[in-house]
Design an enzyme around this catalytic site. Sequence first.
Site, PDB file in Angstrom:
ATOM      1  N   LYS A 274      -4.307 -57.435 -20.670  1.00 34.30           N
ATOM      2  CA  LYS A 274      -5.668 -57.427 -21.191  1.00 34.30           C
ATOM      3  C   LYS A 274      -6.369 -58.740 -20.835  1.00 34.30           C
ATOM      4  O   LYS A 274      -5.725 -59.761 -20.589  1.00 34.30           O
ATOM      5  CB  LYS A 274      -5.652 -57.253 -22.712  1.00 34.30           C
ATOM      6  CG  LYS A 274      -5.237 -55.872 -23.175  1.00 34.30           C
ATOM      7  CD  LYS A 274      -5.267 -55.788 -24.687  1.00 34.30           C
ATOM      8  CE  LYS A 274      -4.849 -54.412 -25.175  1.00 34.30           C
ATOM      9  NZ  LYS A 274      -5.839 -53.371 -24.859  1.00 34.30           N
ATOM     10  N   ARG A 348       0.369 -44.332 -27.121  1.00 33.65           N
ATOM     11  CA  ARG A 348       0.800 -42.939 -27.021  1.00 33.65           C
ATOM     12  C   ARG A 348       2.281 -42.836 -26.666  1.00 33.65           C
ATOM     13  O   ARG A 348       2.930 -41.844 -26.995  1.00 33.65           O
ATOM     14  CB  ARG A 348      -0.076 -42.204 -26.004  1.00 33.65           C
ATOM     15  CG  ARG A 348       0.035 -42.702 -24.575  1.00 33.65           C
ATOM     16  CD  ARG A 348      -1.171 -42.352 -23.725  1.00 33.65           C
ATOM     17  NE  ARG A 348      -2.324 -43.155 -24.093  1.00 33.65           N
ATOM     18  CZ  ARG A 348      -3.526 -43.017 -23.547  1.00 33.65           C
ATOM     19  NH1 ARG A 348      -3.732 -42.099 -22.608  1.00 33.65           N
ATOM     20  NH2 ARG A 348      -4.528 -43.779 -23.927  1.00 33.65           N
TER      21      ARG A 348
END
Length: 490
Positions: A274, A348
Amino acid sequence: MALQFTLNQDAPASAAVDCIVVGAFADKTLSPAAQALDSASQGRLTALLARGDVAGKTGSTTLLHDLPGVAAPRVLVVGLGDAGKFGVAPYLKAIGDATRALKTGAVGTALLTLTELTVKARDAAWNIRQAVTVSDHAAYRYTATLGKKKVDETGLTTLAIAGDDARALAVGVATAEGVEFARELGNLPPNYCTPAYLADTAAAFAGKFPGAEAEILDEAQMEALGMGSLLSVARGSANRPRLIVLKWNGGGDARPYVLVGKGITFDTGGVNLKTQGGIEEMKYDMCGGATVIGTFVATVKAELPINLVVVVPAVENAIDGNAYRPSDVITSMSGKTIEVGNTDAEGRLILCDALTYAERFNPEALVDVATLTGACMVALGHQTAGLMSKHDDLANELLAAGEHVFDRAWRLPLWDEYQGLLDSTFADVYNIGGRWGGAITAGCFLSRFTENQRWAHLDIAGVASDEGKRGMATGRPVGLLTQWLLDRAA
């Protein structure tokens, strides 16, 4: 708890507190308690309104001192806005405004009389419950890591609520405790709130209450279960993963409701690192886990007559030479293989194994909660969570619960037409779906691991925390989930 709560049925003019909280509408109409104080003070409130010293506009608060005929030394008049438009949102805002006005200063005890107001399509019990949760939320202060920084200890500590419904008060307090539990976990920095800390804190709570229990699975136990997807995400961190399992046995032999919460205690993004402008807020990536633990706290404290199981995969997504990579193919607990397209789509990957694990409890309904995608925030902003489900009845239950307590969700499609975006040449499924519809394709990914379940997915990326460096965890959607469970227990 930020505040202590009691019920009070005293006449407002004679209540022995530091401050009485009353309301006034924009048309200068007074709330019932304000009318009583106006009568006791021989028209003082009416006179102040007439000359403009007190306003009834939304957001206004006016602190008055030493009204004649009133035992309390202070009266706080809160603006209620347009009487014709008064409803759920203005009521909740007025409660929050009142609490913030008294949060610091000389007022230690107050009587909140706004619960006597009529709120369209709500009853007196709702008024009390929401007054507790909103006022406690507004009074919350984070102090856990302040060190030597001075904390203002003055201000409101005890709030008496006008009314007589003890059960409504108890449920409100339980919900507020759950929200605060979730907020405190979410606000802790990631060097404090590691996977082990999160697990220990949840287990310590469960250990205090008969009917509640906790099981914490370590890495070896998860390996034995075949949780290859979850463990792949954990590979790059020195803080080893935990699987937190909490159980509340309040419903006899009934099938449990199961909540699964994403517990990424810090998300670097992994190899797909990120960038500045987002990474510093990634301690909040465990707010799904914090939320379902907070809902467990509320359920236990309220002693709801249901069975509840909470599952939190607690993992840190970090980087070292052992970290998983884009193009890796990993095997989930379900046996399905997953091609990693992006290591920053890790939520996920831990949820799919947790959802597979949750099947063993034969859920009445299965709901996962996750700060899953920035795409959901782009679509819906910070006002509402995203809801996805192929089960209309479950989706409608959750939507109704959120609407009831103003902790709302908005349904997004989960159509089969999106599933093709997850096709992979090298595995059963790809972990990303391309640029468009990212919140939906993330939900589609999870749906492949819940095909035999009555399941819903809540993407809380936009509502889990306030925006900016001064923002804090909100505790949402503990209110929605607790109301949903209350409805199931009714």
